[in-house]
Design a protein around this motif. Structure first.
Motif, PDB file in Angstrom:
ATOM      1  N   ALA A  57      -3.449   0.122  -3.745  1.00 57.18           N
ATOM      2  CA  ALA A  57      -3.192  -1.252  -3.297  1.00 57.18           C
ATOM      3  C   ALA A  57      -2.588  -2.017  -4.473  1.00 57.18           C
ATOM      4  CB  ALA A  57      -4.482  -1.925  -2.847  1.00 57.18           C
TER       5      ALA A  57
ATOM      6  N   GLU B 117      -1.522  -5.654  -5.528  1.00 56.87           N
ATOM      7  CA  GLU B 117      -1.550  -7.101  -5.278  1.00 56.87           C
ATOM      8  C   GLU B 117      -0.304  -7.676  -5.952  1.00 56.87           C
ATOM      9  OE1 GLU B 117      -2.805 -10.536  -3.660  1.00 56.87           O
ATOM     10  OE2 GLU B 117      -4.097  -8.776  -3.547  1.00 56.87           O
TER      11      GLU B 117
ATOM     12  N   GLU C 156      -4.452  -0.898  -7.845  1.00 58.88           N
ATOM     13  CA  GLU C 156      -5.813  -0.352  -7.890  1.00 58.88           C
ATOM     14  C   GLU C 156      -5.844   0.891  -7.005  1.00 58.88           C
ATOM     15  OE1 GLU C 156     -10.395  -1.849  -7.058  1.00 58.88           O
ATOM     16  OE2 GLU C 156      -8.722  -3.185  -6.621  1.00 58.88           O
TER      17      GLU C 156
ATOM     18  N   ARG D 140     -13.592   4.139   4.004  1.00 59.16           N
ATOM     19  CA  ARG D 140     -13.667   2.899   4.805  1.00 59.16           C
ATOM     20  C   ARG D 140     -12.657   1.873   4.311  1.00 59.16           C
ATOM     21  NH1 ARG D 140     -19.831   2.224   3.821  1.00 59.16           N
ATOM     22  NH2 ARG D 140     -18.897   2.858   1.899  1.00 59.16           N
ATOM     23  N   ARG D 141     -12.519   1.764   3.015  1.00 56.25           N
ATOM     24  CA  ARG D 141     -11.570   0.811   2.436  1.00 56.25           C
ATOM     25  C   ARG D 141     -10.120   1.238   2.701  1.00 56.25           C
ATOM     26  NH1 ARG D 141     -11.703  -1.319  -3.828  1.00 56.25           N
ATOM     27  NH2 ARG D 141     -10.859  -3.372  -3.350  1.00 56.25           N
ATOM     28  N   CYS D 142      -9.894   2.529   2.804  1.00 57.82           N
ATOM     29  CA  CYS D 142      -8.544   3.073   3.014  1.00 57.82           C
ATOM     30  C   CYS D 142      -8.104   3.030   4.472  1.00 57.82           C
ATOM     31  CB  CYS D 142      -8.476   4.512   2.496  1.00 57.82           C
ATOM     32  SG  CYS D 142      -8.746   4.671   0.721  1.00 57.82           S
ATOM     33  N   ARG D 143      -9.014   2.780   5.385  1.00 54.55           N
ATOM     34  CA  ARG D 143      -8.723   2.851   6.817  1.00 54.55           C
ATOM     35  C   ARG D 143      -7.554   1.953   7.231  1.00 54.55           C
ATOM     36  NH1 ARG D 143     -13.806   2.048   9.050  1.00 54.55           N
ATOM     37  NH2 ARG D 143     -14.182   4.222   8.551  1.00 54.55           N
ATOM     38  N   THR D 144      -7.580   0.682   6.877  1.00 56.54           N
ATOM     39  CA  THR D 144      -6.507  -0.246   7.275  1.00 56.54           C
ATOM     40  C   THR D 144      -5.171   0.127   6.641  1.00 56.54           C
ATOM     41  OG1 THR D 144      -8.037  -2.046   7.739  1.00 56.54           O
ATOM     42  CG2 THR D 144      -5.752  -2.658   7.270  1.00 56.54           C
TER      43      THR D 144
ATOM     44  N   TYR E 120       0.836  -1.203   0.000  1.00 57.73           N
ATOM     45  CA  TYR E 120       0.000   0.000   0.000  1.00 57.73           C
ATOM     46  C   TYR E 120       0.867   1.248   0.000  1.00 57.73           C
ATOM     47  CZ  TYR E 120      -3.697  -3.118   1.702  1.00 57.73           C
ATOM     48  OH  TYR E 120      -4.611  -4.139   1.843  1.00 57.73           O
TER      49      TYR E 120
ATOM     50  N   TRP F 201      -7.774   3.334  -4.619  1.00 60.92           N
ATOM     51  CA  TRP F 201      -8.928   3.323  -3.717  1.00 60.92           C
ATOM     52  C   TRP F 201      -9.212   4.733  -3.222  1.00 60.92           C
ATOM     53  CZ3 TRP F 201      -7.507  -1.127   0.208  1.00 60.92           C
ATOM     54  CH2 TRP F 201      -7.473  -2.343  -0.471  1.00 60.92           C
ATOM     55  N   THR F 202     -10.480   5.112  -3.218  1.00 67.25           N
ATOM     56  CA  THR F 202     -10.872   6.428  -2.691  1.00 67.25           C
ATOM     57  C   THR F 202     -11.893   6.330  -1.566  1.00 67.25           C
ATOM     58  OG1 THR F 202     -12.534   6.635  -4.443  1.00 67.25           O
ATOM     59  CG2 THR F 202     -10.367   7.640  -4.859  1.00 67.25           C
ATOM     60  N   ASP F 203     -12.501   5.169  -1.377  1.00 67.73           N
ATOM     61  CA  ASP F 203     -13.490   4.975  -0.315  1.00 67.73           C
ATOM     62  C   ASP F 203     -12.799   5.038   1.049  1.00 67.73           C
ATOM     63  OD1 ASP F 203     -15.316   4.063   1.577  1.00 67.73           O
ATOM     64  OD2 ASP F 203     -15.906   2.297   0.434  1.00 67.73           O
TER      65      ASP F 203
END
Length: 139
Positions: free
Chosen positions: A126, A128, A93, A99-103, A44, A95-97
């Motif tokens: 992220a 993979e 990928e 909640r998804r970015c929290r971790t 990340y 990510w902009t959400d």
């Protein structure tokens, strides 16, 4: 000597900075340094508060167009017997959400004290990792 996947990932994990290589739709390469955190086989990084002219960064545009990336860490020394590099290749990928970015942001905050007072606020990427590779002068 060639490093196997486990050794390459181990070399990678402890490093503070890496170089991200992306390419646009025409194959034009683009490389930038990044701070990063690992969670198993996912790497990340995030757009943070360091001065930038925009959050519409070329690395993000490239990933949206061509998600195949390489991330490289290395160690240089005047003693060439200490040289090594490790690379993570994979699919990225954006990510902009929130909640998804929290971790991922929590992982970055744990690794970098510079984020203690101000978390990354921009998108998270992220990666993979599908292949770990590397090389070391000696083991």
């Amino acid at each position: 000597m060639r490093l196997g996947p486990v050794e390459a990932r181990a070399h990678f994990e402890g490093q503070p900075v890496a170089r991200l290589a992306t390419a646009d739709e025409t194959g034009r390469p683009h490389a930038v340094p990044i701070t990063f955190a690992l969670d198993r086989n996912v790497l990340y990084f995030a757009v943070d508060h360091k001065p930038k002219s925009t959050q519409n960064l070329r690395r993000l545009r490239n990933i949206r167009t061509n998600p195949r990336v390489s991330v490289l860490v290395d160690h240089y020394s005047a003693d060439w017997t200490a040289l090594w590099w490790a690379r993570a290749d994979g699919q990225a990928e954006v990510w902009t959400d929130p909640r998804r970015c929290r971790t991922p942001v929590s992982l970055l905050r744990a690794k970098y004290p510079q984020y203690a007072d101000r978390s990354p606020e921009g998108p998270v990427v992220a990666v993979e990792v599908s292949e770990w590779s590397g090389w070391a002068f000696s083991r």
